[in-house]
Design a protein around this motif. Structure first.
Motif, PDB file in Angstrom:
ATOM      1  N   ASN A 148       0.816  -1.215   0.000  1.00  0.00           N
ATOM      2  CA  ASN A 148       0.000   0.000   0.000  1.00  0.00           C
ATOM      3  C   ASN A 148       0.853   1.270   0.000  1.00  0.00           C
ATOM      4  O   ASN A 148       0.447   2.287  -0.561  1.00  0.00           O
ATOM      5  N   ALA A 149       2.030   1.218   0.634  1.00  0.00           N
ATOM      6  CA  ALA A 149       2.911   2.381   0.627  1.00  0.00           C
ATOM      7  C   ALA A 149       3.368   2.701  -0.792  1.00  0.00           C
ATOM      8  O   ALA A 149       3.374   3.873  -1.212  1.00  0.00           O
ATOM      9  N   SER A 196       0.313   4.019  -2.722  1.00  0.00           N
ATOM     10  CA  SER A 196      -0.089   5.336  -2.230  1.00  0.00           C
ATOM     11  C   SER A 196       0.829   6.436  -2.764  1.00  0.00           C
ATOM     12  O   SER A 196       0.355   7.467  -3.275  1.00  0.00           O
ATOM     13  N   ILE A 197       2.139   6.234  -2.648  1.00  0.00           N
ATOM     14  CA  ILE A 197       3.101   7.230  -3.137  1.00  0.00           C
ATOM     15  C   ILE A 197       2.933   7.441  -4.646  1.00  0.00           C
ATOM     16  O   ILE A 197       2.947   8.573  -5.144  1.00  0.00           O
ATOM     17  N   MET A 247      -0.646   9.271  -5.313  1.00  0.00           N
ATOM     18  CA  MET A 247      -0.683  10.673  -4.897  1.00  0.00           C
ATOM     19  C   MET A 247       0.259  11.526  -5.747  1.00  0.00           C
ATOM     20  O   MET A 247      -0.076  12.649  -6.118  1.00  0.00           O
ATOM     21  N   GLY A 306      -5.215   7.806  -3.881  1.00  0.00           N
ATOM     22  CA  GLY A 306      -3.913   7.686  -3.224  1.00  0.00           C
ATOM     23  C   GLY A 306      -4.004   7.929  -1.731  1.00  0.00           C
ATOM     24  O   GLY A 306      -3.346   7.249  -0.935  1.00  0.00           O
ATOM     25  N   ILE A 307      -4.833   8.897  -1.329  1.00  0.00           N
ATOM     26  CA  ILE A 307      -5.037   9.167   0.097  1.00  0.00           C
ATOM     27  C   ILE A 307      -5.672   7.954   0.774  1.00  0.00           C
ATOM     28  O   ILE A 307      -5.304   7.572   1.886  1.00  0.00           O
ATOM     29  N   SER A 363      -5.295   4.867  -0.120  1.00  0.00           N
ATOM     30  CA  SER A 363      -4.237   3.864   0.026  1.00  0.00           C
ATOM     31  C   SER A 363      -3.304   4.214   1.184  1.00  0.00           C
ATOM     32  O   SER A 363      -2.753   3.321   1.843  1.00  0.00           O
ATOM     33  N   ALA A 364      -3.121   5.527   1.426  1.00  0.00           N
ATOM     34  CA  ALA A 364      -2.292   5.944   2.562  1.00  0.00           C
ATOM     35  C   ALA A 364      -2.933   5.522   3.878  1.00  0.00           C
ATOM     36  O   ALA A 364      -2.241   5.133   4.828  1.00  0.00           O
ATOM     37  N   THR A 365      -4.265   5.585   3.943  1.00  0.00           N
ATOM     38  CA  THR A 365      -4.945   5.125   5.160  1.00  0.00           C
ATOM     39  C   THR A 365      -4.773   3.618   5.328  1.00  0.00           C
ATOM     40  O   THR A 365      -4.739   3.115   6.454  1.00  0.00           O
ATOM     41  N   ASP A 366      -4.648   2.894   4.201  1.00  0.00           N
ATOM     42  CA  ASP A 366      -4.418   1.455   4.284  1.00  0.00           C
ATOM     43  C   ASP A 366      -3.071   1.148   4.924  1.00  0.00           C
ATOM     44  O   ASP A 366      -2.909   0.109   5.582  1.00  0.00           O
ATOM     45  N   VAL A 367      -2.095   2.035   4.724  1.00  0.00           N
ATOM     46  CA  VAL A 367      -0.796   1.860   5.372  1.00  0.00           C
ATOM     47  C   VAL A 367      -0.963   1.985   6.884  1.00  0.00           C
ATOM     48  O   VAL A 367      -0.436   1.181   7.661  1.00  0.00           O
TER      49      VAL A 367
END
Length: 309
Positions: A19-20, A23-24, A27, A42-43, A45-49
């Protein structure tokens, strides 16, 4: 327990790394390509991290042995973590809802996103499908509601990314950048809904209930197969992870010796364990035919039949 801990830790690390990366990538492309929908994806996916970090932390907790403070162990930390995940997902959805809603209401001028947004979204769909499938399989294997909730969240991400892809497609065809913002708005509403679903699913376990009430029918059938055991009543069951805590009363012939009655209770316990995944079980033995006061707690055959009608 050790194997379960290893499954949870391994699944969490794979989720964090996967996910990192996504996400990167999303975004960065969302900002570069000028797509609010891809940026919002992307945001998410960042919450998934963050969610996966929570699952990693929880994996260390659930494996702790019982002690004087927590005589039943730490298994419920799994459900507590799933509840926390629902809040993280909800706030991410609200953040996205506010940002996309503002761009639509105030008619912020937009340019057409770059086509690179389409390719990164396709990559995201493939990556999320793999992560969701892996998390769900490992969650089933370990009996972890936390991992299964995370898998459902990633499944939602696949739907979200598919929505983003459709939004981008129609944006390029109709030359209307506003469609990208509208897609982002719809995605945010879906994220909020999925968080509420996860929140409600964890209520049953945390309220000492069971999701599948057929467990009571299995308990009654197990008692019926033991000669000398009759009238199972005041049956109570609750879940700890994928296991059940069970207590019940049965009646036996009052003239039996303590050893004979105890042996019948052992057979009932053995039969139940053959059909139900048991964490702990208590069988209380009573003399047959004694008058019982109406019990406030528990299930008997009559009350179960009424519920199934």
């Amino acid at each position: 327990m050790k194997e379960r801990e290893q499954i949870l830790i391994r699944a969490s690390w794979i989720s964090i790394i996967g996910n990192a990366i996504l996400s990167i990538l999303k975004m960065g492309v969302g900002i570069f390509a000028g797509s609010l929908a891809v940026l919002g994806d992307g945001i998410d996916s960042a919450t998934d991290v963050v969610i996966s970090i929570v699952t990693l932390f929880t994996a260390r907790i659930v494996s702790r042995p019982p002690n004087s403070n927590y005589a039943y162990g730490y298994e419920k930390a799994d459900s507590v973590a799933a509840k926390v995940l629902s809040f993280v997902i909800f706030f991410a959805g609200m953040q996205m809802l506010l940002s996309t809603g503002k761009s639509i209401i105030f008619a912020v001028p937009r340019e057409l996103p770059s086509t690179i947004a389409i390719y990164v979204t396709l990559l995201s769909i493939i990556g999320k499908l793999g992560l969701a499938y892996y998390q769900f399989r490992q969650g089933k294997k370990a009996g972890s509601v936390m991992l299964i909730a995370n898998a459902k969240n990633m499944r939602n991400d696949v739907i979200i990314s598919t929505g983003v892809l459709c939004g981008l497609f129609f944006t390029f065809i109709l030359k209307m950048p506003i469609l990208d913002s509208i897609t982002g708005l719809l995605i945010s509403l879906y994220i909020i809904k999925s968080s509420i679903d996860i929140f409600m699913e964890t209520n049953v376990v945390l309220m000492d209930g069971v999701k599948d009430t057929s467990v009571y029918s299995k308990i009654f059938d197990a008692v019926d197969r033991v000669p000398g055991a009759v009238n199972p009543h005041r049956v109570r069951s609750r879940q700890l992870g994928n296991l059940y805590m069970i207590s019940l009363d049965i009646e036996v012939d009052g003239t039996l010796s303590l050893n004979e009655a105890h042996e019948i209770g052992n057979k009932v316990e053995h039969n139940i364990k053959e059909t139900v995944d048991v964490y702990d079980i208590i069988v209380h033995i009573e003399p047959k035919g004694k008058t019982h006061h109406e019990e406030k707690f528990g299930v008997d055959k009559n009350s179960l039949s009424d519920k199934l009608r």
